[in-house]
Structures are given as C-alpha cells and as structure tokens.
Design a protein around this motif. Structure first.
Motif, PDB file in Angstrom:
ATOM      1  N   ALA A  69       1.418  20.285 -10.298  1.00  0.00           N
ATOM      2  CA  ALA A  69       1.396  19.647 -11.611  1.00  0.00           C
ATOM      3  C   ALA A  69       0.141  18.791 -11.782  1.00  0.00           C
ATOM      4  N   PRO A  70      -0.459  18.804 -12.983  1.00  0.00           N
ATOM      5  CA  PRO A  70      -1.690  18.017 -13.193  1.00  0.00           C
ATOM      6  C   PRO A  70      -1.481  16.516 -13.077  1.00  0.00           C
ATOM      7  N   ASP A  71      -0.238  16.042 -13.278  1.00  0.00           N
ATOM      8  CA  ASP A  71       0.022  14.603 -13.182  1.00  0.00           C
ATOM      9  C   ASP A  71       0.623  14.214 -11.824  1.00  0.00           C
ATOM     10  N   ASN A  72       0.494  15.092 -10.842  1.00  0.00           N
ATOM     11  CA  ASN A  72       1.077  14.813  -9.534  1.00  0.00           C
ATOM     12  C   ASN A  72       0.424  13.594  -8.871  1.00  0.00           C
ATOM     13  N   ARG A  73       1.278  12.743  -8.275  1.00  0.00           N
ATOM     14  CA  ARG A  73       0.801  11.571  -7.537  1.00  0.00           C
ATOM     15  C   ARG A  73       1.172  11.640  -6.060  1.00  0.00           C
ATOM     16  N   VAL A  74       1.959  12.631  -5.683  1.00  0.00           N
ATOM     17  CA  VAL A  74       2.547  12.666  -4.350  1.00  0.00           C
ATOM     18  C   VAL A  74       1.516  13.100  -3.312  1.00  0.00           C
ATOM     19  N   GLN A  75       1.428  12.312  -2.230  1.00  0.00           N
ATOM     20  CA  GLN A  75       0.489  12.617  -1.146  1.00  0.00           C
ATOM     21  C   GLN A  75       1.192  12.960   0.166  1.00  0.00           C
ATOM     22  N   GLY A  76       2.489  12.713   0.228  1.00  0.00           N
ATOM     23  CA  GLY A  76       3.269  13.043   1.413  1.00  0.00           C
ATOM     24  C   GLY A  76       4.738  13.111   1.051  1.00  0.00           C
ATOM     25  N   VAL A 116      14.594  10.248 -25.847  1.00  0.00           N
ATOM     26  CA  VAL A 116      14.286   9.007 -25.150  1.00  0.00           C
ATOM     27  C   VAL A 116      14.387   9.159 -23.636  1.00  0.00           C
ATOM     28  N   CYS A 117      15.100  10.187 -23.153  1.00  0.00           N
ATOM     29  CA  CYS A 117      15.360  10.350 -21.718  1.00  0.00           C
ATOM     30  C   CYS A 117      14.101  10.838 -21.000  1.00  0.00           C
ATOM     31  N   ILE A 118      13.709  10.164 -19.912  1.00  0.00           N
ATOM     32  CA  ILE A 118      12.528  10.551 -19.141  1.00  0.00           C
ATOM     33  C   ILE A 118      12.922  11.082 -17.763  1.00  0.00           C
ATOM     34  N   SER A 119      14.132  11.625 -17.645  1.00  0.00           N
ATOM     35  CA  SER A 119      14.610  12.054 -16.326  1.00  0.00           C
ATOM     36  C   SER A 119      13.687  13.085 -15.687  1.00  0.00           C
ATOM     37  N   GLY A 120      13.059  13.939 -16.491  1.00  0.00           N
ATOM     38  CA  GLY A 120      12.131  14.926 -15.934  1.00  0.00           C
ATOM     39  C   GLY A 120      10.965  14.270 -15.219  1.00  0.00           C
ATOM     40  N   LEU A 121      10.445  13.185 -15.810  1.00  0.00           N
ATOM     41  CA  LEU A 121       9.342  12.464 -15.173  1.00  0.00           C
ATOM     42  C   LEU A 121       9.801  11.759 -13.908  1.00  0.00           C
ATOM     43  N   VAL A 122      11.041  11.269 -13.923  1.00  0.00           N
ATOM     44  CA  VAL A 122      11.595  10.627 -12.727  1.00  0.00           C
ATOM     45  C   VAL A 122      11.758  11.646 -11.611  1.00  0.00           C
ATOM     46  N   LEU A 123      12.268  12.828 -11.952  1.00  0.00           N
ATOM     47  CA  LEU A 123      12.500  13.871 -10.956  1.00  0.00           C
ATOM     48  C   LEU A 123      11.210  14.379 -10.341  1.00  0.00           C
ATOM     49  N   ARG A 124      10.096  14.266 -11.055  1.00  0.00           N
ATOM     50  CA  ARG A 124       8.806  14.719 -10.530  1.00  0.00           C
ATOM     51  C   ARG A 124       8.023  13.597  -9.862  1.00  0.00           C
ATOM     52  N   GLY A 125       8.606  12.403  -9.820  1.00  0.00           N
ATOM     53  CA  GLY A 125       7.931  11.294  -9.166  1.00  0.00           C
ATOM     54  C   GLY A 125       6.814  10.677  -9.972  1.00  0.00           C
ATOM     55  N   VAL A 126       6.754  10.991 -11.271  1.00  0.00           N
ATOM     56  CA  VAL A 126       5.693  10.452 -12.121  1.00  0.00           C
ATOM     57  C   VAL A 126       6.064   9.065 -12.634  1.00  0.00           C
ATOM     58  N   ARG A 127       7.348   8.872 -12.959  1.00  0.00           N
ATOM     59  CA  ARG A 127       7.833   7.580 -13.437  1.00  0.00           C
ATOM     60  C   ARG A 127       9.057   7.175 -12.625  1.00  0.00           C
ATOM     61  N   LYS A 128       9.493   5.923 -12.800  1.00  0.00           N
ATOM     62  CA  LYS A 128      10.680   5.422 -12.133  1.00  0.00           C
ATOM     63  C   LYS A 128      11.717   5.029 -13.180  1.00  0.00           C
ATOM     64  N   GLU A 134       0.819  -1.218   0.000  1.00  0.00           N
ATOM     65  CA  GLU A 134       0.000   0.000   0.000  1.00  0.00           C
ATOM     66  C   GLU A 134       0.851   1.266   0.000  1.00  0.00           C
ATOM     67  N   VAL A 135       2.106   1.168   0.418  1.00  0.00           N
ATOM     68  CA  VAL A 135       2.974   2.348   0.509  1.00  0.00           C
ATOM     69  C   VAL A 135       3.957   2.332  -0.654  1.00  0.00           C
ATOM     70  N   GLU A 136       3.832   3.297  -1.552  1.00  0.00           N
ATOM     71  CA  GLU A 136       4.741   3.415  -2.686  1.00  0.00           C
ATOM     72  C   GLU A 136       5.646   4.621  -2.489  1.00  0.00           C
ATOM     73  N   LEU A 137       6.933   4.409  -2.653  1.00  0.00           N
ATOM     74  CA  LEU A 137       7.896   5.501  -2.609  1.00  0.00           C
ATOM     75  C   LEU A 137       8.238   5.933  -4.032  1.00  0.00           C
ATOM     76  N   VAL A 138       8.211   7.235  -4.276  1.00  0.00           N
ATOM     77  CA  VAL A 138       8.649   7.788  -5.557  1.00  0.00           C
ATOM     78  C   VAL A 138       9.783   8.764  -5.274  1.00  0.00           C
ATOM     79  N   HIS A 139      10.592   9.021  -6.295  1.00  0.00           N
ATOM     80  CA  HIS A 139      11.855   9.716  -6.090  1.00  0.00           C
ATOM     81  C   HIS A 139      11.753  11.157  -6.565  1.00  0.00           C
ATOM     82  N   GLY A 140      12.228  12.071  -5.734  1.00  0.00           N
ATOM     83  CA  GLY A 140      12.064  13.482  -6.008  1.00  0.00           C
ATOM     84  C   GLY A 140      13.255  14.136  -6.684  1.00  0.00           C
ATOM     85  N   PRO A 141      13.229  15.462  -6.769  1.00  0.00           N
ATOM     86  CA  PRO A 141      14.253  16.210  -7.506  1.00  0.00           C
ATOM     87  C   PRO A 141      15.443  16.595  -6.647  1.00  0.00           C
TER      88      PRO A 141
END
Length: 380
Positions: free
Chosen positions: A181-188, A312-324, A53-60
């Motif tokens: 951001a409209p695609d934000n997933r972060v809750q804490g 091809v680089c998705i680093s921006g999405l990784v930095l915003r926690g949208v992708r890994k 239930e707890v997902e960690l995403v990576h920030g900037p």
C-alpha cells in the motif's frame, strides 16, 4: 497458573523494556498482526512502556473484524430463511451488516444459535433432518482445520442438511497487501502465533526476503510480546530481514502437517474481500467443488449484495495500521460496543474494542476537562 505467571513477571518485563531502550537508536513502526496480541498490549499497557522510538500499530488479525460486509449480509439473508438453523460463534452475533445483525434477526424469529464448535452443528443436523443447518465458518487458518473436519464428517455421514458459509481469510496475503500500500508505515511484524501453530512460518520467509521486513512469530503473553519486539528491533537496527520464532514452545517451522493436509483436502485458495480493506487476491479459503453439497453460498444462491459502510468509520485504516482507534471522530461517542459502527468495535479482538474496554476513550475527555478547568482557574 504458575506457568502463565512466568510470562507476566513484572521484573522480567522491565528488563526486556530496558533492553529495547538500549538497543533502539531511531524510530521504528512495528505491527502486531493478531487481535489477541493487540488486546494483550493495550490491557497491559505495553505500548506505553516502550521507548518513544518504537511505535506499535494494529493489524488486521481479527477474523470478526475483517469479515466483509457483503458476507455479513449474505449470512443475514440465510439466517432469515424459513427452515434454517443458523449457527455461529457468539462473537459474530453483534457484528453489524448493512441494516441488521444476527442478534436482531434472532429477536425477530430467526433460529440463530450460538455453538462452541462446528462439530456441534452435526448433532443439530442429525436431530433436525427436515431443517437445514448452516454454520458461519469464519476465521484465519487457525480455525480452518475444525471447519474442514466438520465438512469432511458431514460428507462421510451423509448429512445433506449441513452446510457452511465459508469466510476464511489468510494472513500472508494480507501482510503483503499492507506492505504494497502507498500509505504503508509498517517496518516490522509480530507474526500471529496461533496461525503459525497450524501453518508454520515457512510461508512468511519469501515475504521477509521480498520486502526486506523482519517478521517475528510471537505469542500472546506480555513477556512474549516484549521479547518479540526486542527481536524485531534488533533486526531493524542491524538491517536484517528474517523470520524468527519467539513462540518456540508452541510453533514449529512446518506447523501441524496433519491439520494442513485436512485443510488442503477440503478447501482451496480463492480471492477474498476483507472488510475495510477490499479484495485481496488469493487471501481466502472456499470449499472445493467435490464438497459443494455443503457449501451454503451455492445451496442458497445468495446474490451479491450492494453494501455501504458508515462514512465516519475508519476501521479500514485501523486494520492497515495507518490510523489508531482514537483518531476516529466517532470513537467512544457515536461508536461504542453497545452501538458499534464497525466490526473493530464489536469484535472481542478488535483494536477499537480493546481501546474502549481498557479506558482509552476516556483519556481525550479527561484531557479536555483538565484543560477547561485550567482555563477557568486562570480567568478567575
């Protein structure tokens, strides 16, 4: 090492994991802001110990990762100039610009040097009065006091041949940009303990209130991070949104007032571009006008440079926690620490580098191999 070992105790870690599992009742997404926290999480497998239930995403929270491509290209343009000694911390040497990196410039005759403190550059400036010494001053609020001190000392000592290329970025505006951001997933959030050591955490309180998001200032050892996650989950489950301080052995609410006063004397807040994210208002530091004699961007009149990130680089999405990192089709293939496409792979604190260093780029290959072998076995 005994003191550090106390924060890596396996038995205590399991107890914290069990407490999180008992407390959580629904899915939550928590972002660790700092790249140092990301590496600790991946190195110790903390994300895999947690309940699903707890997902960690990576920030900037890696200053190397978020230094804009335009700033990298400006640094490279200055480093190529004759008569310049260009100084940087080692983790910037292999960060790609549009067509080069500092290590390549050094191999082609540029005088690029690794230093361990901006104060080292003052010694170089005194020893080389007929050359211009430039320090690449990147970082969050954590490194701003040392860079401010170097500029303050240079002005006091009359070292006109020392300057900095300032690329400081500030954490709270980046967190706000993520939340907006409209695609934000972060809750804490797990807040950056090292930044708060300097700045304190008072400035995070309006964010928690405005966006109703818990922020837990957290350290970097496994038990720090697990306790920070537990505190964040408790807030989320109780529908609370406050700033809490897990890192109390280091961080105080108002931070280090002496360091903050020095930073405010030398720097002023400005808009800043973040690599992979774009321009964020009031998210950076630049030198105040009275310190203009030490501002490399003004002294060298580096023009705005048109840049293009690899598609091809998705680093921006990784930095915003949208992708890994493993969601990137180039991860571990075209993009490796030896041949990075983006700064999140080359940086010592980047999320992509963490996944690669600790072997997660092998897991997809391993799974595909196992599936292929299973199919061949079934056919035979």
């Amino acid at each position: 090492m005994k003191f550090i070992d106390e924060y890596r105790n396996e038995e205590h870690a399991q107890k914290l994991v069990n407490k999180i599992a008992r407390r959580v009742t629904r899915p939550w997404v928590v972002m660790e802001v700092c790249g140092g926290q990301t590496h600790s999480i991946v190195r110790n497998g903390i994300d895999r110990l947690l309940p699903r239930e707890v997902e960690l995403v990576h920030g900037p929270g890696c200053p190397v990762c978020v230094t804009s491509l335009e700033t990298m290209d400006k640094a490279h343009a200055i480093a190529r100039k004759p008569g310049v000694i260009f100084c940087s911390f080692g983790d910037m040497l292999r960060v790609p610009g549009s067509d080069s990196d500092l290590l390549m410039i050094k191999s082609r005759g540029g005088d690029v040097r690794v230093v361990y403190s901006p104060i080292d550059c003052l010694k170089l400036a005194r020893a080389n009065p007929h050359r211009k010494v430039v320090f690449f001053a990147i970082g969050f609020e954590t490194t701003a006091p040392a860079n401010a001190m170097a500029v303050w000392q240079a002005r006091r000592q009359g070292l006109k041949n020392f300057s900095i290329l300032a690329s400081h970025v500030l954490v709270p505006p980046a967190m706000e940009a993520i939340l907006q951001a409209p695609d934000n997933r972060v809750q804490g959030f797990l807040g950056p303990g090292h930044v708060c050591t300097v700045m304190g955490y008072r400035e995070y309180e309006p964010l928690a209130l405005r966006y109703q998001v818990p922020i837990v200032v957290t350290g970097f050892e496994p038990l720090d991070i697990l306790e920070g996650i537990l505190m964040a989950v408790r807030q989320l489950e109780e529908n609370r949104a406050e700033v809490e301080n897990q890192y109390g052995r280091v961080v105080e609410r108002d931070g280090n007032q002496v360091a903050r006063d020095l930073v405010n004397q030398v720097f002023e807040v400005c808009d800043r571009k973040w690599r992979g994210v774009g321009s964020i208002p009031a998210s950076g530091y630049r030198l105040r006008r009275e310190f203009g004699d030490h501002d490399a961007e003004r002294l060298f009149e580096v023009e705005e440079i048109a840049t293009q990130e690899p598609e091809v680089c998705i680093s921006g999405l990784v930095l915003r926690g949208v992708r890994k990192p493993h969601h990137c089709p180039a991860f571990g293939k075209e993009c490796t620490p030896q041949h990075p496409l983006g700064a999140t792979m080359v940086s010592a604190e980047g999320a992509c580098a963490a996944y690669y260093t600790y072997g997660r780029h092998l897991e997809g290959h391993k799974l595909a191999t196992e599936q292929k072998e299973e199919m061949l076995t079934m056919r035979s």
